[in-house]
Scaffold this motif. Structure first.
Motif, PDB file in Angstrom:
ATOM      1  N   VAL A  22       0.852  -1.187   0.000  1.00 60.64           N
ATOM      2  CA  VAL A  22       0.000   0.000   0.000  1.00 60.64           C
ATOM      3  C   VAL A  22       0.890   1.239   0.000  1.00 60.64           C
ATOM      4  O   VAL A  22       1.738   1.402   0.878  1.00 60.64           O
ATOM      5  N   HIS A  23       0.685   2.103  -0.975  1.00 56.44           N
ATOM      6  CA  HIS A  23       1.430   3.353  -1.045  1.00 56.44           C
ATOM      7  C   HIS A  23       0.570   4.437  -0.396  1.00 56.44           C
ATOM      8  O   HIS A  23      -0.162   5.169  -1.055  1.00 56.44           O
ATOM      9  N   TRP A  24       0.683   4.528   0.913  1.00 58.78           N
ATOM     10  CA  TRP A  24      -0.202   5.398   1.677  1.00 58.78           C
ATOM     11  C   TRP A  24      -0.134   6.850   1.244  1.00 58.78           C
ATOM     12  O   TRP A  24      -1.145   7.570   1.265  1.00 58.78           O
ATOM     13  N   ASP A  25       1.040   7.325   0.847  1.00 60.89           N
ATOM     14  CA  ASP A  25       1.200   8.733   0.501  1.00 60.89           C
ATOM     15  C   ASP A  25       0.364   9.133  -0.712  1.00 60.89           C
ATOM     16  O   ASP A  25       0.068  10.314  -0.903  1.00 60.89           O
ATOM     17  N   ALA A  26      -0.005   8.153  -1.525  1.00 57.75           N
ATOM     18  CA  ALA A  26      -0.763   8.459  -2.742  1.00 57.75           C
ATOM     19  C   ALA A  26      -2.269   8.426  -2.510  1.00 57.75           C
ATOM     20  O   ALA A  26      -3.045   8.682  -3.431  1.00 57.75           O
ATOM     21  N   HIS A  27      -2.690   8.121  -1.287  1.00 51.26           N
ATOM     22  CA  HIS A  27      -4.103   7.964  -0.995  1.00 51.26           C
ATOM     23  C   HIS A  27      -4.648   9.167  -0.244  1.00 51.26           C
ATOM     24  O   HIS A  27      -3.934  10.096   0.088  1.00 51.26           O
ATOM     25  N   GLY A  28      -5.938   9.125   0.029  1.00 52.08           N
ATOM     26  CA  GLY A  28      -6.573  10.191   0.792  1.00 52.08           C
ATOM     27  C   GLY A  28      -7.733  10.801   0.032  1.00 52.08           C
ATOM     28  O   GLY A  28      -7.917  10.581  -1.171  1.00 52.08           O
ATOM     29  N   LEU A  29      -8.535  11.549   0.752  1.00 54.62           N
ATOM     30  CA  LEU A  29      -9.685  12.216   0.162  1.00 54.62           C
ATOM     31  C   LEU A  29      -9.238  13.469  -0.592  1.00 54.62           C
ATOM     32  O   LEU A  29      -8.219  14.081  -0.259  1.00 54.62           O
ATOM     33  N   GLN A  30     -10.021  13.857  -1.592  1.00 57.00           N
ATOM     34  CA  GLN A  30      -9.660  15.006  -2.405  1.00 57.00           C
ATOM     35  C   GLN A  30      -9.946  16.332  -1.699  1.00 57.00           C
ATOM     36  O   GLN A  30      -9.315  17.344  -1.990  1.00 57.00           O
ATOM     37  N   GLU A  31     -10.925  16.322  -0.783  1.00 51.78           N
ATOM     38  CA  GLU A  31     -11.281  17.536  -0.061  1.00 51.78           C
ATOM     39  C   GLU A  31     -11.086  17.303   1.437  1.00 51.78           C
ATOM     40  O   GLU A  31     -10.696  16.219   1.867  1.00 51.78           O
ATOM     41  N   GLU A  32     -11.400  18.298   2.233  1.00 51.88           N
ATOM     42  CA  GLU A  32     -11.290  18.161   3.674  1.00 51.88           C
ATOM     43  C   GLU A  32     -12.284  17.099   4.179  1.00 51.88           C
ATOM     44  O   GLU A  32     -13.407  17.006   3.667  1.00 51.88           O
ATOM     45  N   PRO A  33     -11.903  16.288   5.169  1.00 48.71           N
ATOM     46  CA  PRO A  33     -12.786  15.227   5.668  1.00 48.71           C
ATOM     47  C   PRO A  33     -14.162  15.725   6.102  1.00 48.71           C
ATOM     48  O   PRO A  33     -15.146  14.991   6.015  1.00 48.71           O
ATOM     49  N   ALA A  34     -14.257  16.985   6.526  1.00 44.43           N
ATOM     50  CA  ALA A  34     -15.538  17.534   6.980  1.00 44.43           C
ATOM     51  C   ALA A  34     -16.569  17.609   5.866  1.00 44.43           C
ATOM     52  O   ALA A  34     -17.769  17.736   6.129  1.00 44.43           O
ATOM     53  N   HIS A  35     -16.121  17.491   4.622  1.00 40.81           N
ATOM     54  CA  HIS A  35     -17.044  17.570   3.481  1.00 40.81           C
ATOM     55  C   HIS A  35     -17.649  16.219   3.131  1.00 40.81           C
ATOM     56  O   HIS A  35     -18.406  16.118   2.155  1.00 40.81           O
ATOM     57  N   TYR A  36     -17.338  15.167   3.903  1.00 39.12           N
ATOM     58  CA  TYR A  36     -17.766  13.813   3.566  1.00 39.12           C
ATOM     59  C   TYR A  36     -18.593  13.175   4.678  1.00 39.12           C
ATOM     60  O   TYR A  36     -18.450  13.524   5.845  1.00 39.12           O
ATOM     61  N   ASP A  37     -19.437  12.255   4.270  1.00 38.31           N
ATOM     62  CA  ASP A  37     -20.040  11.300   5.194  1.00 38.31           C
ATOM     63  C   ASP A  37     -19.279   9.987   5.018  1.00 38.31           C
ATOM     64  O   ASP A  37     -19.346   9.360   3.957  1.00 38.31           O
ATOM     65  N   ILE A  38     -18.565   9.581   6.048  1.00 38.17           N
ATOM     66  CA  ILE A  38     -17.722   8.390   5.966  1.00 38.17           C
ATOM     67  C   ILE A  38     -18.336   7.280   6.808  1.00 38.17           C
ATOM     68  O   ILE A  38     -18.585   7.463   8.003  1.00 38.17           O
ATOM     69  N   THR A  39     -18.579   6.161   6.169  1.00 33.16           N
ATOM     70  CA  THR A  39     -19.148   4.997   6.855  1.00 33.16           C
ATOM     71  C   THR A  39     -18.185   3.825   6.744  1.00 33.16           C
ATOM     72  O   THR A  39     -17.629   3.568   5.675  1.00 33.16           O
ATOM     73  N   ALA A  40     -17.990   3.131   7.845  1.00 34.39           N
ATOM     74  CA  ALA A  40     -17.198   1.898   7.842  1.00 34.39           C
ATOM     75  C   ALA A  40     -18.061   0.781   8.419  1.00 34.39           C
ATOM     76  O   ALA A  40     -18.740   0.981   9.429  1.00 34.39           O
ATOM     77  N   LYS A  41     -18.052  -0.359   7.755  1.00 37.11           N
ATOM     78  CA  LYS A  41     -18.777  -1.523   8.251  1.00 37.11           C
ATOM     79  C   LYS A  41     -17.779  -2.640   8.512  1.00 37.11           C
ATOM     80  O   LYS A  41     -17.091  -3.106   7.609  1.00 37.11           O
ATOM     81  N   LEU A  42     -17.719  -3.063   9.762  1.00 41.64           N
ATOM     82  CA  LEU A  42     -16.750  -4.063  10.196  1.00 41.64           C
ATOM     83  C   LEU A  42     -17.431  -5.418  10.344  1.00 41.64           C
ATOM     84  O   LEU A  42     -18.379  -5.561  11.115  1.00 41.64           O
ATOM     85  N   PHE A  43     -16.936  -6.398   9.615  1.00 41.07           N
ATOM     86  CA  PHE A  43     -17.458  -7.758   9.665  1.00 41.07           C
ATOM     87  C   PHE A  43     -16.501  -8.624  10.492  1.00 41.07           C
ATOM     88  O   PHE A  43     -15.341  -8.808  10.108  1.00 41.07           O
ATOM     89  N   PHE A  44     -16.976  -9.148  11.615  1.00 41.59           N
ATOM     90  CA  PHE A  44     -16.225 -10.160  12.344  1.00 41.59           C
ATOM     91  C   PHE A  44     -16.567 -11.512  11.718  1.00 41.59           C
ATOM     92  O   PHE A  44     -17.742 -11.868  11.603  1.00 41.59           O
ATOM     93  N   LEU A  45     -15.544 -12.262  11.323  1.00 38.76           N
ATOM     94  CA  LEU A  45     -15.772 -13.459  10.520  1.00 38.76           C
ATOM     95  C   LEU A  45     -15.844 -14.724  11.361  1.00 38.76           C
ATOM     96  O   LEU A  45     -15.183 -14.839  12.401  1.00 38.76           O
ATOM     97  N   PRO A  46     -16.633 -15.698  10.897  1.00 37.21           N
ATOM     98  CA  PRO A  46     -16.712 -16.994  11.588  1.00 37.21           C
ATOM     99  C   PRO A  46     -15.333 -17.663  11.585  1.00 37.21           C
ATOM    100  O   PRO A  46     -14.572 -17.542  10.636  1.00 37.21           O
ATOM    101  N   GLY A  47     -15.002 -18.332  12.649  1.00 40.52           N
ATOM    102  CA  GLY A  47     -13.731 -19.042  12.726  1.00 40.52           C
ATOM    103  C   GLY A  47     -12.638 -18.260  13.416  1.00 40.52           C
ATOM    104  O   GLY A  47     -11.660 -18.841  13.897  1.00 40.52           O
ATOM    105  N   ALA A  48     -12.758 -16.928  13.445  1.00 37.71           N
ATOM    106  CA  ALA A  48     -11.763 -16.112  14.140  1.00 37.71           C
ATOM    107  C   ALA A  48     -12.065 -16.115  15.638  1.00 37.71           C
ATOM    108  O   ALA A  48     -13.217 -16.248  16.053  1.00 37.71           O
ATOM    109  N   VAL A  49     -11.034 -15.979  16.448  1.00 41.28           N
ATOM    110  CA  VAL A  49     -11.179 -16.021  17.904  1.00 41.28           C
ATOM    111  C   VAL A  49     -11.945 -14.787  18.381  1.00 41.28           C
ATOM    112  O   VAL A  49     -11.523 -13.646  18.147  1.00 41.28           O
ATOM    113  N   ALA A  50     -13.075 -15.001  19.051  1.00 41.73           N
ATOM    114  CA  ALA A  50     -13.928 -13.892  19.472  1.00 41.73           C
ATOM    115  C   ALA A  50     -13.226 -12.957  20.450  1.00 41.73           C
ATOM    116  O   ALA A  50     -13.464 -11.745  20.438  1.00 41.73           O
TER     117      ALA A  50
END
Length: 324
Positions: A97-125
């Motif tokens: 991952v080339h982190w320096d090349a990533h990021g939002l084009q505008e200030e974060p305040a201009h976005y609605d950011i949603t993250a959905k985290l899936f805990f997977l079967p088989g992984a230690v709870a």
């Protein structure tokens, strides 16, 4: 023991190489197709760099116009893993991952950011608090944002399935694992208190599950996502409870087991469409060996608030390779 982090990059700007189908697109297909696309792109970038270093241009089959084999290190038509992956702080990034090349084009305040985290079967709870922190940290680093507006948590074994909404709600009451879910939630609450997630949400909680959950948590979810693919209507008891508690009900089409163990091994294996990272299952040669367990997946979207346009969307997935 090897920690592995898989990433799709921004699939909104990924172009036609990411396979899409008309109609409702389930996240498991989107995830696997996008991962394959990103792996291939990283390998092709490496082949192009090798071709340029030898004074030729890649012709599409791993060779250069001057006859140099761009994939000679592997002897099998693929670049060596070290050429397109990276190790950082004990994590193997697939691809690098080339982190320096990533990021939002505008200030974060201009976005609605949603993250959905899936805990997977088989992984230690008991490891879920760590998974949650890692997943959200990668999303924030990818977007260069201080926080997400909404963090939704999806626990394994949950669904809305039945001949009608009443039956689906009844079946849902006995799904999942209340004890594990309650043991995990304090870590999610801490992410909220730390200012990393402004609001919290759940996925696939019916009326009974949600009522039991609300009685025991300190930070209540603001959202409950439900998948109505196999159940046409919102169960009336759930609708009533959500209204009383001020919880927004949202519809989704995600798959709970978004990255099964066999699918992950195929993605990283030596077979057709695989990345060639894992050793051949029959000969034991050609890559990493061990028992591979997917642990979590996080899907993130950044929507430009004023225009309602998705600018950035992608996935990270965490896995562990146990040494043989």
């Amino acid at each position: 023991m090897t920690k592995i982090l898989l990433s799709t990059g921004n699939i909104v700007s990924g172009g036609p190489s990411i396979i899409r189908k008309p109609g409702t697109f389930r996240s498991n297909l989107e995830l696997t197709n996008s991962l394959r696309s990103n792996f291939l792109a990283a390998q092709e970038d490496y082949a192009a760099e090798v071709a340029q270093s030898h004074g030729g241009a890649a012709n599409g089959n791993g060779s250069t116009t001057n006859g140099t084999d761009a994939n000679a290190e592997t002897g099998g038509g693929r670049p060596t893993a070290s050429a397109w992956t990276a190790s950082e702080d004990g994590i193997l990034y697939v691809p690098a991952v080339h982190w320096d090349a990533h990021g939002l084009q505008e200030e974060p305040a201009h976005y609605d950011i949603t993250a959905k985290l899936f805990f997977l079967p088989g992984a230690v709870a008991s490891q879920r608090p760590r998974f949650a922190g890692e997943a959200l940290a990668h999303v924030l680093r990818e977007l260069r944002a201080p926080a997400v507006d909404l963090l939704i948590v999806s626990f394994p074994g949950m669904s809305f399935k039945g001949d009608c909404e009443w039956e689906a709600d009844r079946i849902n009451a006995g799904q999942g694992n209340d004890e594990d879910e309650m043991a995990t939630w304090p870590a999610i609450e801490e992410l909220h208190r730390a200012g990393l997630a402004k609001k919290l949400g759940l996925a696939e909680f019916g009326s009974e599950k949600l009522a039991r959950f609300l009685d025991k948590v300190q930070v209540r979810p603001a959202v409950n996502q439900i998948n109505l693919k196999n159940c046409c209507n919102v169960p009336p008891p759930l609708a009533q409870l959500a209204k009383e508690q001020g919880i927004d009900l949202l519809v989704h089409s995600d798959c709970t087991d978004i990255l099964p163990k066999g699918t992950l091994r195929d993605l990283l294996g030596q077979g057709l469409g695989g990345a060639g990272l894992l050793a051949d299952s029959e000969t034991g040669t050609g890559g990493l060996r061990g028992d591979l367990t997917p642990q979590w997946v996080v899907k993130y979207t950044a929507v430009v608030r004023d225009r309602g346009v998705i600018e950035n969307k992608g996935y990270f997935a965490g896995a562990e390779l146990a040494d043989e």
